[in-house]
Design an enzyme around this catalytic site. Structure first.
Site, short mmCIF file in Angstrom:
data_model
loop_
_atom_site.label_atom_id
_atom_site.label_comp_id
_atom_site.label_asym_id
_atom_site.label_seq_id
_atom_site.Cartn_x
_atom_site.Cartn_y
_atom_site.Cartn_z
N ASP A 151 0.85 -1.19 0.00
CA ASP A 151 0.00 0.00 0.00
C ASP A 151 0.88 1.25 0.00
OD1 ASP A 151 1.10 -0.05 2.46
OD2 ASP A 151 -0.75 -0.27 3.58
N TYR B 25 -0.90 -1.49 12.40
CA TYR B 25 0.31 -1.63 13.22
C TYR B 25 0.01 -1.20 14.65
CZ TYR B 25 2.63 -2.67 8.89
OH TYR B 25 2.99 -3.27 7.70
#
Ligand SMILES: *[C@@H]1O[C@H](CO)[C@@H](O)[C@H](O)[C@H]1NC(C)=O
Ligand SMILES: *[C@@H]1O[C@H](CO)[C@@H](O)[C@H](O)[C@H]1NC(C)=O
Ligand SMILES: *[C@@H]1O[C@H](CO)[C@@H](O)[C@H](O)[C@H]1NC(C)=O
Length: 483
Positions: free
Chosen positions: A80, A228
């Protein structure tokens, strides 16, 4: 049983794992070159004239401008176009560690490895340039992930996210401090001025991380999670950052910090974990190497080794029938490369001290057996596996062709200059054609527990490359190239 007998027992176990490695004769030098080249494909910002992966062009040239800060540069983490600074920093720490440990084996690739590190550290100097703030991320991940767009014509919100005194983020800050400190050592013999700048910033950023403690989950949760998210807490990053600062400065302040806090890791069940979120095994191996006085790190580092070796009674990983380490969670190859890197690094002081590790049940880990397991993992990645395929794009005869990567799967700007918008990328995403652009050196998430691999762009857990899969692999390949 005599020691020799036990060594032989282990030798057999190691051979069983290495079964498919029988044909192994790999061009580690070629793979090393490619593993570093991959980072050029992940670059964000203004590309230099020396850019070798030429299908990539400039992108995200105004990152941070909306708030008057220059945040141009750095890396996209994976397939991405978001700049996630937490895993980016871990990738730079591991690239720097690869060079510190094995740089002398890199030959002409060393220069490219240094460029790959500096592409990260130049960006981290920007991301930490405003006192009291550390930028944690650039790009709205939800906007980004909903589109299949080339980085070069991205039009999703490039929102900058920061942590501060009031909204702390000790994991992302301390990992950036670790990356800056490790990199300062890499550049010390080459560019003293730059090295000193990195180290000075590392100390400031660490102090900030330690003084204003907290997880970026609490303030940035909706943007960093679930991508994350900090699952394992920030205490490990503080110790990891302090350990790297000790290595870079040799200042008692940091060794005292480590000695005062290392016991908090002792009881953790995470001694066998190492990756962008959990640093435990890496801390123990680094501390046992750097600090000779009494710490639980030596014991924990040995327990880590025993958790990995096949046939060890305390093994906490599985191996596929073809011999690849498998742990739960997506993107398995990140664990394969990070854990193998630690095994290889830990084999060196063992070898020097002529020491072996007793794992119980007469399983003895010799330094050579650690290297053997690491080599079997690298060989598997390069093609010694039941499918006879390499998991590194552009290496070997057969490799993944439909990786989950926006830039690689869409035509290059030089072939197709017209803008392809958010929805316009959909046909490329779902096409059954091979990706038009070779993201050379990219290692994907890898096969499943049965050694099979679908090569499907949709299946991101297996087909997406990431910077933190490659970073430790750079060190492994450099070693095997010359051994
Ligand atoms: C961060 O959020 C995740 C998901 O909600 C949670 O599992 C984890 O424990 C949190 N971590 C910290 C350090 O608060
Ligand atoms: C892989 O290579 C081996 C040895 O050359 C061969 O026996 C085996 O059939 C091959 N497997 C596949 C899936 O191509
Ligand atoms: C791709 O292949 C799959 C399975 O063969 C098929 O179902 C699908 O329709 C194909 N997609 C396109 C865009 O051709």
């Amino acid at each position: 049983m005599s020691l020799l007998q036990r060594l032989l027992v282990f030798g057999v176990a190691a051979m069983a794992v290495g079964l498919v490695a029988r044909v192994a004769s790999h061009d580690y030098g070629d793979a090393l070159t490619k593993s570093i080249l991959f980072f050029e494909g992940q670059r964000s910002g203004k590309l230099p004239p020396t850019q070798r992966m030429t299908w990539r062009k400039d992108s995200a040239l105004r990152d941070g401008f909306e708030i008057g800060v220059d945040l141009v540069g750095g890396y996209y983490d994976a397939g991405d176009n978001v700049k996630f600074n937490f895993p980016m920093a871990f990738s730079i720490t591991m690239l720097a560690w690869s060079v510190l440990e094995f740089g002398q084996s890199m030959g002409s690739d060393l220069q490219h490895a240094l460029e790959a590190i500096q592409w990260g550290t130049d960006y981290f100097l920007k991301a930490t340039s405003i006192p009291g703030f550390i930028f944690a991320q650039v790009g709205d991940p939800n906007g980004d992930h909903n589109c299949w767009e080339r980085p070069e014509d991205m039009d999703t919100p490039r929102t900058p996210y920061a942590v501060s005194k009031q909204f702390p983020g000790s994991e992302v800050s301390a990992e950036i401090a670790a990356a800056l400190a490790a990199s300062s050592m890499v550049f010390r013999p080459i560019n003293r001025e730059y090295s000193a700048r990195l180290l000075k910033r590392a100390r400031m950023v660490f102090e900030f991380a330690d003084t204003y403690r907290g997880s970026y989950n609490d303030s940035l949760g909706p943007w960093v999670c679930p991508f994350y998210c900090d699952y394992s807490g920030y205490e490990d990053e503080l110790l990891w950052g302090a350990t790297w600062l000790f290595r870079a400065t040799r200042a008692p302040y940091y060794s005292n910090y480590v000695l005062d806090n290392i016991n908090s890791l002792e009881k953790s069940s995470s001694y066998a974990e190492f990756g962008w979120d959990t640093k435990h095994a890496g801390i123990n191996i680094l501390v046992s190497k750097l600090i000779k006085s009494q710490t639980p790190s030596v014991i924990n580092a040995d327990m880590f080794v025993c958790s990995l070796l096949p046939n060890s009674p305390t093994a906490s990983v599985s191996y596929t029938p073809g011999g690849l380490i498998i742990k739960p969670g997506g993107s398995n190859m990140q664990r394969v490369t990070a854990l193998s890197f630690l095994l290889l690094v830990h084999s060196r002081p063992l070898s020097k001290a002529n020491r072996v590790i007793y794992c119980g049940d007469d399983i003895v880990a010799t330094p050579a057996s650690l290297v053997q397991v690491a080599r079997s993992q690298v060989d598997y990645i390069l093609g010694s596996n039941p499918l006879n395929m390499s998991y590194m794009v552009g290496y070997g005869k057969k490799f993944p062709e439909m990786i989950h990567h926006r830039g690689s799967s869409l035509p290059s700007i030089s072939q197709h200059p017209q803008h392809i918008d958010c929805g316009g990328g959909g046909t490329y995403f779902s096409s059954n054609n091979s990706n038009p652009n070779l993201l050379t050196g990219a290692v994907v998430g890898g096969p499943n527990v049965k050694d099979s691999y679908d090569d499907s762009r949709v299946d991101f857990e297996h087909s997406e490359p990431t910077t933190y899969i490659n970073a430790p692999l750079v060190g492994l390949l450099a070693y095997f190239k010359s051994h």
